[in-house]
Design an enzyme around this catalytic site. Structure first.
Site, short mmCIF file in Angstrom:
data_model
loop_
_atom_site.label_atom_id
_atom_site.label_comp_id
_atom_site.label_asym_id
_atom_site.label_seq_id
_atom_site.Cartn_x
_atom_site.Cartn_y
_atom_site.Cartn_z
N LYS A 66 43.65 38.08 43.93
CA LYS A 66 43.60 39.18 42.95
C LYS A 66 42.47 40.14 43.25
O LYS A 66 42.64 41.36 43.22
CB LYS A 66 43.47 38.62 41.53
CG LYS A 66 43.53 39.69 40.44
CD LYS A 66 43.98 39.12 39.11
CE LYS A 66 42.90 38.29 38.46
NZ LYS A 66 42.31 38.95 37.28
N SER A 67 41.29 39.62 43.57
CA SER A 67 40.15 40.48 43.86
C SER A 67 40.43 41.39 45.05
O SER A 67 40.12 42.59 45.03
CB SER A 67 38.90 39.63 44.14
OG SER A 67 38.51 38.91 43.01
N ARG A 74 41.09 45.70 45.32
CA ARG A 74 40.30 46.51 46.24
C ARG A 74 41.18 47.15 47.31
O ARG A 74 40.90 48.28 47.75
CB ARG A 74 39.21 45.64 46.87
CG ARG A 74 38.10 45.27 45.87
CD ARG A 74 37.26 44.10 46.37
NE ARG A 74 36.10 43.83 45.52
CZ ARG A 74 36.12 43.14 44.40
NH1 ARG A 74 37.27 42.65 43.94
NH2 ARG A 74 35.02 42.92 43.71
N SER A 76 26.88 39.48 39.48
CA SER A 76 28.17 40.06 39.12
C SER A 76 28.72 40.88 40.27
O SER A 76 28.19 41.94 40.60
CB SER A 76 28.04 40.94 37.87
OG SER A 76 29.26 41.65 37.64
N ASP A 107 35.54 31.76 37.99
CA ASP A 107 36.86 31.74 37.35
C ASP A 107 37.47 30.34 37.29
O ASP A 107 38.49 30.14 36.63
CB ASP A 107 37.82 32.67 38.09
CG ASP A 107 37.50 34.13 37.87
OD1 ASP A 107 37.01 34.47 36.78
OD2 ASP A 107 37.73 34.93 38.79
N ARG A 111 35.07 32.23 27.53
CA ARG A 111 35.66 31.07 28.20
C ARG A 111 34.88 29.79 27.99
O ARG A 111 35.43 28.70 28.09
CB ARG A 111 35.81 31.35 29.71
CG ARG A 111 37.11 32.00 30.06
CD ARG A 111 37.43 31.90 31.53
NE ARG A 111 38.55 32.80 31.81
CZ ARG A 111 38.67 33.53 32.88
NH1 ARG A 111 37.74 33.48 33.82
NH2 ARG A 111 39.71 34.31 33.06
#
Length: 450
Positions: A32-33, A37, A178, A331, A362
């Site tokens: 997904k990352s 991008r 981050s 995650d 979460r």
């Protein structure tokens, strides 16, 4: 091709333990990352980029729509295969409508860096979950570009951005690890004359740096004391289209591998998984628990390390995961907590403050997931302590997923490894990151209701 997005209806699910061990070999959807991008950087490059293996989940489709609205020509040519005709750094246009980022915090935060450094006005919004997530962490550093931000109280979406066409280069030290904030600052630096510099006290996933180089930007990465890094980007590069092969998402593979480790007698292989060392903290932690994980056929595709992973069920024991590992597996903590609940002894996961600002809180949601199914768990500061049962999880509870796809998938893994059925209140949001998850689980024998 314009993608129409319709809010999915609630899909509750009751999960029973399978009647037989799980087995098979499969591939998970693209990372997904890297998918986010790929679309963004291809849109900023000149020329035509062909993307293979793109994740076609809801989050990534929102990114495709946003980049189309900014001027790129993006076409789906087959399953996972997309073509992007980029418009160059100076070719973006003001969007005619609000950019709806759905559930994707990654897309919203990264796109903020692009929008802040271009001279037009744009507005971003998202679903109820995304509208509750903090954006000040990117707004604060990006304000130094000269961009003007207008948001709801607390820096929440909807967010209006009046960008600056001639932003100065930034120098920023991340207060917390981050990759999203780092990437937003670097993306703003693309349109600045001079060098943009980001210090990160703990190394985070480096897909942005890798892909910037792939498209022709000059990026330097230098070590900083105690495991940190300094990333320097030369502004105003000529980004040139380059084809991309998206590896399988290790965060998605985590759920398949976890359930194979927990259901007695199971053995499952996942092919073509991304093995970027800044993304593999889960695999390290599982091996420390005694998990039988074997990595084979290691190779490099599209600038990213890739391999096949085989998981075989067996006895597991508790683990102490240091806070320094959190950025490489942020995650995966919910599903690791489910594995720890099955293990013998106590597991402690340290430094989980970042989990409080994901798609849901979460940390509290993972605690609730475990407690509802008979597992003792406690939170001490920013640490989570799971008291493993040393065997099958009791189960029998109702899991409230809070519009969080990873909690929903973790709950399904728990149900497949529990003595009593586990009820999941909503699985609709799984499609944001893992379309076809239930079908793929059933292909290895999970027996989930279709």
């Amino acid at each position: 091709m314009k993608t129409d997005h319709v809010q999915s209806s609630v899909r509750a699910l009751t999960v029973h333990a399978p009647r037989a061990p799980l087995s098979g070999s499969l591939q998970v959807p693209g990372d997904k990352s890297i998918s986010h991008r790929s679309l963004m950087f291809a849109a900023l490059a000149r020329g035509t980029t062909h993307i293979t293996g793109l994740l076609e989940g809801e989050d990534v489709l929102r990114t495709a729509d946003a980049m189309r609205a900014l001027g790129a020509d993006i076409t789906r040519t087959g399953t996972g295969n997309w073509t992007v005709q980029g418009c160059g750094l100076d070719g973006l246009r003001e969007p005619a409508d609000v950019l709806d980022m759905g559930n994707s915090g990654t897309a919203a935060r990264l796109l903020s860096g692009i929008l802040a450094s271009h001279g037009f006005t744009s507005v971003m919004t998202g679903d109820a979950s995304l509208r509750g997530r903090p954006m000040k962490r990117v707004m604060d550093p990006l304000a130094a570009t000269g961009a003007v931000f207008l948001s709801r109280q607390g820096g929440r979406l909807p967010l209006a951005i009046q960008g600056n066409a001639n932003p100065p280069p930034l120098s920023y030290r991340l207060p917390v690890a981050s990759a999203q904030v780092k990437s937003a600052v670097l993306l703003a630096g693309l349109n600045a004359v001079g060098e943009t510099r980001v210090e990160e006290p703990v190394a985070t996933r480096d897909h942005t740096e890798n892909m910037l180089r792939h498209f022709g930007a000059t990026v330097r990465v230098e070590p900083m004391g105690a495991g940190g890094r300094v990333i320097t980007l030369q502004g105003r590069p000529e980004l040139v289209a380059r084809d991309i092969v998206v590896p399988g998402d290790p965060s998605s593979a985590a759920f398949i591998l976890a359930v194979a480790l927990l259901v007695p007698g199971s053995k499952v292989s996942v092919r073509g998984v991304g093995l970027n060392p800044l993304r593999t903290g889960l695999f390290t932690s599982l091996k420390e628990m005694g998990a039988d994980l074997v990595i084979s056929n290691e190779r490099v595709e599209g600038g990213e390390p890739v391999g096949d992973i085989t998981a075989t069920a067996g006895a597991l024991h508790g683990v102490d995961v240091p806070a320094t590992r959190a950025p490489s597996m942020i995650d995966e903590y919910p599903v690791l907590a489910v594995v720890a609940a099955h293990a013998a002894g106590q597991s402690r996961f340290r430094g989980l403050e970042e989990l409080r600002v994901k798609e849901s809180d979460r940390l509290s949601a993972t605690v609730a997931l475990l407690e509802a199914n008979g597992v003792k768990v406690e939170v001490v500061g920013d640490d989570m302590i799971v008291h493993g049962t040393g065997g099958a999880i009791p189960g029998g509870g109702l899991v409230q997923t809070r519009m969080d796809h990873r909690l929903a998938m973790s709950a399904i893994v728990m149900g497949l490894a529990a003595r009593k059925p586990v009820c999941v209140d909503d699985t609709a949001f799984i499609d944001t990151s893992f379309p076809g998850f239930i079908t793929l689980m059933n292909s290895i024998g999970a027996g989930l209701p279709a």
